[in-house]
Design a protein around this motif. Structure first.
Motif, short mmCIF file in Angstrom:
data_model
loop_
_atom_site.label_atom_id
_atom_site.label_comp_id
_atom_site.label_asym_id
_atom_site.label_seq_id
_atom_site.Cartn_x
_atom_site.Cartn_y
_atom_site.Cartn_z
N ASP A 23 0.80 -1.22 0.00
CA ASP A 23 0.00 0.00 0.00
C ASP A 23 0.84 1.27 0.00
OD1 ASP A 23 -2.23 -1.62 0.03
OD2 ASP A 23 -2.46 -1.54 2.20
N PRO A 26 2.71 3.23 -5.54
CA PRO A 26 1.60 3.45 -6.48
C PRO A 26 1.21 2.17 -7.19
CG PRO A 26 3.36 5.06 -6.81
CD PRO A 26 3.87 4.04 -5.85
N THR A 28 0.46 1.90 -10.19
CA THR A 28 1.00 1.93 -11.54
C THR A 28 2.51 2.15 -11.47
OG1 THR A 28 0.64 4.32 -11.71
CG2 THR A 28 -1.14 2.89 -12.50
N GLY A 51 0.41 -2.82 -8.35
CA GLY A 51 -0.32 -2.78 -7.09
C GLY A 51 -0.59 -4.12 -6.45
N PRO A 134 4.79 8.68 2.88
CA PRO A 134 3.96 9.47 1.97
C PRO A 134 3.80 10.92 2.46
CG PRO A 134 2.98 7.33 2.33
CD PRO A 134 4.12 7.45 3.30
#
Length: 170
Positions: A23, A26, A28, A51, A134
């Motif tokens: 998680d 990304p 992609t 993913g 993140p």
């Protein structure tokens, strides 16, 4: 035995640590290899593609990796790790027919984490970098991401599902 209080908490989710790292990348982009290890745990190598967790291995013999200074890693332990990484990449390409790994991410609680990518680069693995927290996780800015990432990802997952509200918790 009766406790002096009852918390009356009910679990809302059970999350597998091995799936949490997926998680953090990304859905992609290129095929990614994640090396993850927490204190007192085995080193885990994972391959993420679109993913999805496509491959996962617990690497035996690397329990002392986090406790080994970078200057001493080059005396065999690091070479063994590079061999296991290369074997896994070859297997994923040759047997699983996935595209080649284009990014290696380090999710390690090593005290000298910042120095590890240079060791990989010296060995010809130029696509290695440290996995960063993140940017949208301002609520976790005070936490050591490399050490607490499993709990932080679990909290973010529960917040996204509406099961956890940090503002309401104070």
């Amino acid at each position: 035995m009766r406790l002096p209080y009852q918390a009356k908490l009910e679990p809302v989710a059970i999350l597998a640590e091995e799936l949490l790292s997926r998680d953090l990348v990304p859905a992609t982009g290129p095929t990614r290899l994640i090396l993850q290890q927490q204190p007192n745990n085995e080193l885990i190598l994972q391959i993420i593609h679109h993913g999805r967790l496509c491959f996962s291995r617990h690497l035996r013999g690397f329990q002392q990796f986090l406790a080994t200074p970078v200057t001493q890693l080059q005396f065999g332990l690091f070479d063994n790790l590079l061999l296991e990484v290369q074997r896994s990449m070859d297997f994923v390409e040759g047997q699983l027919k996935l595209p080649p790994v284009r990014e290696v991410l380090l999710l390690l609680a090593h005290p000298e984490l910042a120095a590890l990518p240079a060791l990989f680069h010296q060995a010809g693995f130029n696509q290695v970098k440290i996995m960063a927290q993140p940017a949208q996780w301002a609520w976790a800015a005070q936490c050591d991401f490399s050490l607490w990432w499993p709990a932080l990802v679990a909290m973010a997952t529960l917040m996204q599902a509406g099961e956890l509200n940090l503002e309401a918790a104070g």
